[in-house]
Design a protein around this motif. Structure first.
Motif, PDB file in Angstrom:
ATOM      1  N   GLY A   1       8.001  -2.919 -17.392  1.00 18.97           N
ATOM      2  CA  GLY A   1       7.962  -2.035 -16.231  1.00 18.97           C
ATOM      3  C   GLY A   1       7.928  -2.815 -14.935  1.00 18.97           C
ATOM      4  N   ALA A   2       7.145  -3.900 -14.906  1.00 15.40           N
ATOM      5  CA  ALA A   2       7.061  -4.728 -13.702  1.00 15.40           C
ATOM      6  C   ALA A   2       8.396  -5.416 -13.411  1.00 15.40           C
ATOM      7  CB  ALA A   2       5.949  -5.757 -13.861  1.00 15.40           C
ATOM      8  N   GLU A   3       9.073  -5.860 -14.461  1.00 11.21           N
ATOM      9  CA  GLU A   3      10.376  -6.503 -14.276  1.00 11.21           C
ATOM     10  C   GLU A   3      11.392  -5.513 -13.712  1.00 11.21           C
ATOM     11  OE1 GLU A   3      11.925  -8.986 -17.439  1.00 11.21           O
ATOM     12  OE2 GLU A   3       9.907  -9.313 -18.213  1.00 11.21           O
ATOM     13  N   LEU A   4      11.345  -4.275 -14.169  1.00 15.48           N
ATOM     14  CA  LEU A   4      12.260  -3.267 -13.630  1.00 15.48           C
ATOM     15  C   LEU A   4      12.041  -3.051 -12.136  1.00 15.48           C
ATOM     16  CD1 LEU A   4      12.165  -0.621 -16.517  1.00 15.48           C
ATOM     17  CD2 LEU A   4      14.069  -2.132 -15.921  1.00 15.48           C
ATOM     18  N   ASP A   5      10.799  -3.252 -11.688  1.00 14.95           N
ATOM     19  CA  ASP A   5      10.472  -3.086 -10.270  1.00 14.95           C
ATOM     20  C   ASP A   5      10.877  -4.302  -9.441  1.00 14.95           C
ATOM     21  OD1 ASP A   5       9.447  -0.595 -10.749  1.00 14.95           O
ATOM     22  OD2 ASP A   5       7.351  -1.254 -10.847  1.00 14.95           O
TER      23      ASP A   5
ATOM     24  N   LEU B   1      11.335  -7.498  -1.626  1.00 14.18           N
ATOM     25  CA  LEU B   1      12.360  -7.236  -2.643  1.00 14.18           C
ATOM     26  C   LEU B   1      11.888  -6.285  -3.730  1.00 14.18           C
ATOM     27  CD1 LEU B   1      13.804 -10.851  -3.057  1.00 14.18           C
ATOM     28  CD2 LEU B   1      14.648  -9.003  -1.585  1.00 14.18           C
ATOM     29  N   VAL B   2      10.604  -6.311  -4.009  1.00 10.78           N
ATOM     30  CA  VAL B   2      10.047  -5.481  -5.075  1.00 10.78           C
ATOM     31  C   VAL B   2       9.867  -4.051  -4.597  1.00 10.78           C
ATOM     32  CG1 VAL B   2       7.976  -5.087  -6.471  1.00 10.78           C
ATOM     33  CG2 VAL B   2       8.908  -7.400  -6.248  1.00 10.78           C
ATOM     34  N   VAL B   3      10.214  -3.079  -5.459  1.00  7.96           N
ATOM     35  CA  VAL B   3      10.046  -1.662  -5.141  1.00  7.96           C
ATOM     36  C   VAL B   3       9.092  -1.058  -6.157  1.00  7.96           C
ATOM     37  CG1 VAL B   3      11.185   0.574  -4.890  1.00  7.96           C
ATOM     38  CG2 VAL B   3      12.376  -1.503  -4.183  1.00  7.96           C
ATOM     39  N   ILE B   4       7.970  -0.528  -5.694  1.00  6.19           N
ATOM     40  CA  ILE B   4       6.987   0.079  -6.592  1.00  6.19           C
ATOM     41  C   ILE B   4       6.652   1.478  -6.103  1.00  6.19           C
ATOM     42  CG2 ILE B   4       6.007  -2.170  -7.189  1.00  6.19           C
ATOM     43  CD1 ILE B   4       3.618  -1.505  -5.396  1.00  6.19           C
ATOM     44  N   ARG B   5       6.182   2.296  -7.019  1.00  6.01           N
ATOM     45  CA  ARG B   5       5.801   3.676  -6.666  1.00  6.01           C
ATOM     46  C   ARG B   5       4.700   4.166  -7.597  1.00  6.01           C
ATOM     47  NH1 ARG B   5       7.826   8.828  -7.957  1.00  6.01           N
ATOM     48  NH2 ARG B   5       9.519   7.971  -9.187  1.00  6.01           N
TER      49      ARG B   5
ATOM     50  N   ARG C   1       0.860  -1.188   0.000  1.00  6.68           N
ATOM     51  CA  ARG C   1       0.000   0.000   0.000  1.00  6.68           C
ATOM     52  C   ARG C   1       0.897   1.238   0.000  1.00  6.68           C
ATOM     53  NH1 ARG C   1      -2.678  -3.638   3.305  1.00  6.68           N
ATOM     54  NH2 ARG C   1      -1.646  -2.875   5.188  1.00  6.68           N
ATOM     55  N   THR C   2       1.064   1.852  -1.168  1.00  3.02           N
ATOM     56  CA  THR C   2       1.913   3.038  -1.289  1.00  3.02           C
ATOM     57  C   THR C   2       1.102   4.328  -1.303  1.00  3.02           C
ATOM     58  OG1 THR C   2       1.848   2.994  -3.718  1.00  3.02           O
ATOM     59  CG2 THR C   2       3.597   1.711  -2.632  1.00  3.02           C
ATOM     60  N   ASN C   3      -0.222   4.216  -1.541  1.00  3.06           N
ATOM     61  CA  ASN C   3      -1.097   5.391  -1.675  1.00  3.06           C
ATOM     62  C   ASN C   3      -0.639   6.318  -2.799  1.00  3.06           C
ATOM     63  OD1 ASN C   3      -2.638   4.486   0.518  1.00  3.06           O
ATOM     64  ND2 ASN C   3      -1.391   5.600   1.993  1.00  3.06           N
ATOM     65  N   THR C   4      -0.083   5.731  -3.852  1.00  5.01           N
ATOM     66  CA  THR C   4       0.379   6.507  -5.011  1.00  5.01           C
ATOM     67  C   THR C   4      -0.243   6.029  -6.311  1.00  5.01           C
ATOM     68  OG1 THR C   4       2.283   5.031  -5.340  1.00  5.01           O
ATOM     69  CG2 THR C   4       2.621   6.960  -3.914  1.00  5.01           C
ATOM     70  N   PHE C   5      -1.173   5.062  -6.250  1.00  4.37           N
ATOM     71  CA  PHE C   5      -1.720   4.447  -7.460  1.00  4.37           C
ATOM     72  C   PHE C   5      -0.536   3.988  -8.332  1.00  4.37           C
ATOM     73  CE2 PHE C   5      -4.996   3.914 -10.763  1.00  4.37           C
ATOM     74  CZ  PHE C   5      -6.070   3.560  -9.966  1.00  4.37           C
ATOM     75  N   ALA C   6       0.264   3.080  -7.786  1.00  4.82           N
ATOM     76  CA  ALA C   6       1.552   2.672  -8.344  1.00  4.82           C
ATOM     77  C   ALA C   6       1.451   2.206  -9.790  1.00  4.82           C
ATOM     78  CB  ALA C   6       2.155   1.562  -7.486  1.00  4.82           C
ATOM     79  N   GLN C   7       2.504   2.498 -10.548  1.00  8.27           N
ATOM     80  CA  GLN C   7       2.572   2.124 -11.966  1.00  8.27           C
ATOM     81  C   GLN C   7       3.821   1.276 -12.217  1.00  8.27           C
ATOM     82  OE1 GLN C   7       0.064   2.974 -14.282  1.00  8.27           O
ATOM     83  NE2 GLN C   7      -0.900   3.568 -12.343  1.00  8.27           N
ATOM     84  N   PRO C   8       3.716   0.233 -13.037  1.00  6.88           N
ATOM     85  CA  PRO C   8       4.872  -0.615 -13.333  1.00  6.88           C
ATOM     86  C   PRO C   8       6.039   0.199 -13.904  1.00  6.88           C
ATOM     87  CG  PRO C   8       2.864  -1.681 -14.073  1.00  6.88           C
ATOM     88  CD  PRO C   8       2.483  -0.288 -13.668  1.00  6.88           C
ATOM     89  N   GLY C   9       7.175   0.129 -13.240  1.00  3.76           N
ATOM     90  CA  GLY C   9       8.379   0.804 -13.708  1.00  3.76           C
ATOM     91  C   GLY C   9       8.562   2.215 -13.215  1.00  3.76           C
TER      92      GLY C   9
END
Length: 328
Positions: A236-240, A324-328, A210-218
């Motif tokens: 984009g998902a792989e980059l994350d 391990l995954v970083v999303i924003r 839950r980032t509260n940023t409406f996360a987008q792949p990459g």
């Protein structure tokens, strides 16, 4: 103070009594004080009416899951007149499905006046709002078809409670090894808080973050999806940090962490499902609530065979680990 200054101050909404008090101090003016007060009052009314005619609202078309919904700024007066003249529309919650769900109308002057026009609530209101909203033709056609289907389904039988045991048994007939993920299906963690529900999408839910940023792949890695197709979203998902998993058979692939599935509405949007510890998939369509049913109201044992609405392309399964995954 001169008459000119008083007229200019009308824009600051001086009360009528203040005008008259000001006018009473005029000496030698040929026009009577009463006439001056009337003149100022007429100007005030005209100014107020003009401002009301220019008031605007924000209209949001609830149709996407991964991307932000299309929004348009419109004049408030015709919107209000449309809703008043068509009294069949309701304030009920949107149907929790993939694809077109309805409209949200935000009154920026009064937050309590937010209105919801759910799919199939009133065909005349919905079709008119679609005409006023500048959206691609293929999305408009999809919305109009969903409005028609919603109206037809009003006569359908009530939805039956899904049978979890039967769904799992059907999956086991494939003679596949049953894999699960660590995530628990706890929709209240995503649905109860309005902020969390509105600002976390299917990508947040799939990654259990839950980032509260409406996360987008990459996005966390300065990548912007160039075209809305499977390979671009997957990159984009792989980059994350997500890893694609091959699934050469009808069985689910075994994940190292948690299993998610990526599907695409070609040219328009993407959507993620996630496998939970109960052996079934769940998902969160855009700003709506997390759920464990597909568009037909069935439990999801495999996203490849689920009713996904306009998300017709199944891209791949992926492995995700929240630590391990970083999303924003």
């Amino acid at each position: 103070m001169t008459c000119f200054k008083v007229v200019i101050m009308l824009k600051s909404y001086i009360t009528l009594q203040a005008y008259c008090n000001c006018v009473s101090g005029f000496e030698g003016d040929k026009m009577s004080n009463n006439h001056l007060c009337l003149l100022f009052f007429i100007i005030l009314l005209k100014n107020v009416n003009t401002q009301k005619e220019n008031e605007t609202v924000i209209v949001e078309l609830n149709v996407f899951s991964g991307r932000a919904n299309p929004v348009a700024k419109m004049l408030k007066h015709p919107i209000h007149r449309l809703l008043v003249s068509n009294n069949q529309w309701t304030r009920s919650a949107f149907p929790n499905v993939l694809g077109y769900r309805g409209f949200t109308i935000y009154d920026l002057e009064n937050a309590t006046e937010t209105k919801f026009v759910s799919r199939g609530a009133d065909i005349s209101v919905e079709n008119q709002l679609l005409e006023w909203t500048a959206i691609p033709k293929n999305i408009e056609l999809h919305c109009r078809e969903e409005i028609r289907r919603a109206l037809l389904s009003k006569r359908a039988h009530p939805n039956q409670v899904p049978d979890v045991t039967s769904t799992l048994r059907q999956n086991q007939t494939k003679k596949c090894e049953q894999f699960t993920s660590d995530t628990k299906y706890e929709p209240s963690l995503w649905n109860t808080n309005r902020l969390i529900r509105r600002w976390n999408n299917c990508y947040n839910y799939g990654n259990d973050r839950r980032t509260n940023t409406f996360a987008q792949p990459g996005k966390a890695n300065n990548y912007r999806i160039p075209t809305m197709d499977g390979p671009s979203v997957q990159l984009g998902a792989e980059l994350d940090g997500l890893k694609p998993l091959a699934a050469p058979t009808s069985c689910l692939p075994e994940p190292d962490g948690n299993l998610v599935a990526l599907v695409v509405w070609p040219g328009n949007d993407y959507h993620f499902y996630r496998l939970d510890e109960n052996g079934l998939f769940s998902h969160k369509p855009g700003r709506t609530e997390a759920k464990n049913l597909d568009n037909s109201g069935s439990l999801i044992s495999d996203p490849r065979t689920a009713d996904r609405g306009p998300y017709t392309v199944f891209q791949c399964f992926m492995d995700t680990e929240p630590d391990l995954v970083v999303i924003r």
